[in-house]
Design a protein around this motif. Sequence first.
Motif, short mmCIF file in Angstrom:
data_model
loop_
_atom_site.label_atom_id
_atom_site.label_comp_id
_atom_site.label_asym_id
_atom_site.label_seq_id
_atom_site.Cartn_x
_atom_site.Cartn_y
_atom_site.Cartn_z
N SER A 23 0.84 -1.20 0.00
CA SER A 23 0.00 0.00 0.00
C SER A 23 0.88 1.26 0.00
CB SER A 23 -0.91 0.03 1.24
OG SER A 23 -1.78 -1.07 1.25
N VAL A 41 0.87 5.48 0.96
CA VAL A 41 0.21 6.61 1.63
C VAL A 41 0.25 7.79 0.67
CG1 VAL A 41 0.23 8.18 3.59
CG2 VAL A 41 0.90 5.78 3.90
N GLU A 83 -4.20 14.18 -0.50
CA GLU A 83 -5.08 14.91 -1.42
C GLU A 83 -5.15 16.35 -0.94
OE1 GLU A 83 -9.77 14.84 -2.91
OE2 GLU A 83 -8.95 13.18 -1.72
N LEU A 96 -4.19 14.06 -6.13
CA LEU A 96 -3.60 12.98 -5.35
C LEU A 96 -2.09 13.02 -5.56
CD1 LEU A 96 -6.06 10.03 -6.05
CD2 LEU A 96 -5.67 11.14 -3.84
N SER A 136 1.49 1.33 7.46
CA SER A 136 0.31 2.13 7.13
C SER A 136 -0.90 1.85 8.03
CB SER A 136 -0.08 1.92 5.66
OG SER A 136 -0.43 0.56 5.44
N GLY A 170 -4.20 7.92 8.48
CA GLY A 170 -5.32 8.63 7.86
C GLY A 170 -5.63 9.89 8.66
N LEU A 185 -5.76 15.82 3.12
CA LEU A 185 -6.46 14.58 3.46
C LEU A 185 -5.57 13.40 3.11
CD1 LEU A 185 -9.08 13.13 4.35
CD2 LEU A 185 -9.84 13.27 1.96
N VAL A 186 -5.35 12.51 4.07
CA VAL A 186 -4.42 11.38 3.90
C VAL A 186 -5.20 10.11 3.54
CG1 VAL A 186 -2.67 9.96 5.03
CG2 VAL A 186 -2.80 12.41 5.50
N HIS A 187 -4.72 9.43 2.50
CA HIS A 187 -5.32 8.17 2.06
C HIS A 187 -4.27 7.06 2.12
CE1 HIS A 187 -8.80 10.27 0.24
NE2 HIS A 187 -7.92 11.15 -0.20
N VAL A 188 -4.71 5.84 2.37
CA VAL A 188 -3.88 4.65 2.18
C VAL A 188 -4.48 3.87 1.03
CG1 VAL A 188 -3.00 2.52 3.20
CG2 VAL A 188 -3.22 4.58 4.62
N ILE A 189 -3.70 3.68 -0.02
CA ILE A 189 -4.21 3.11 -1.27
C ILE A 189 -3.35 1.92 -1.66
CG2 ILE A 189 -4.68 3.60 -3.71
CD1 ILE A 189 -4.86 6.56 -2.99
N GLU A 244 -4.52 -0.30 -6.94
CA GLU A 244 -5.54 0.73 -7.09
C GLU A 244 -4.90 2.04 -7.54
OE1 GLU A 244 -9.14 2.98 -6.93
OE2 GLU A 244 -8.57 0.91 -7.41
#
Length: 206
Positions: free
Chosen positions: A71, A73, A76, A92, A152, A156, A169-173, A177
Amino acid sequence: MNENSQIMLRYSAGDIELKSKQTVYHGFFKLEQYQVRHRLFNGGMSELVSREIFERGDAVVLMPYDPNTDSIVMIEQFRPGAIRNNDTPWLLEFVAGMFSANESPIDVAIREAKEEANLDLTENDISPIMNYLSSPGGMSEQIHLLIGIVDSKGVGGVYGLAQEHEDILVHVIKREEAMRLLLIGKITNASTIIGLQWLQLNYKNL
């Protein structure tokens, strides 16, 4: 075509004549006007060329990657330079920031990881990927692209420095993806594209 025309990258900084450099604007960023001559491939020197160069300083980009979950991090945030984008000016990206006085690229990466994503990294977690020029036709900026190995789990939230007007804004992707988003044009930031392409080639070795 003569033999010398086939030699790549045979010129260096010694093959230019920088006649003058004048600051024509200095606000949040700086604009300088260069008067320069350079050596020509067919011999001799060019005419004096005038160019405005955007001087914003160098930057560090950190790709936080969790190899245990495959994944990434990502953050956004709103970017005013993308307002002209027909889709959205929220992008992103990876963690990134500019140099403060006497900082190394790793120092910047550690500081920005905490400020932008609440990630606690040490020097041992971070490795360099590459340095590159972001837009050398009109900008002097060099990007230092690094990878940071992270856990991770639990990552978030919304972070950033209020005094820098950051709203992040923090995402774990998952890596797959992120590659899908890249493929369909939802990731448009150059350093993020370069980092993801590098990761796709190298993730099995991390």
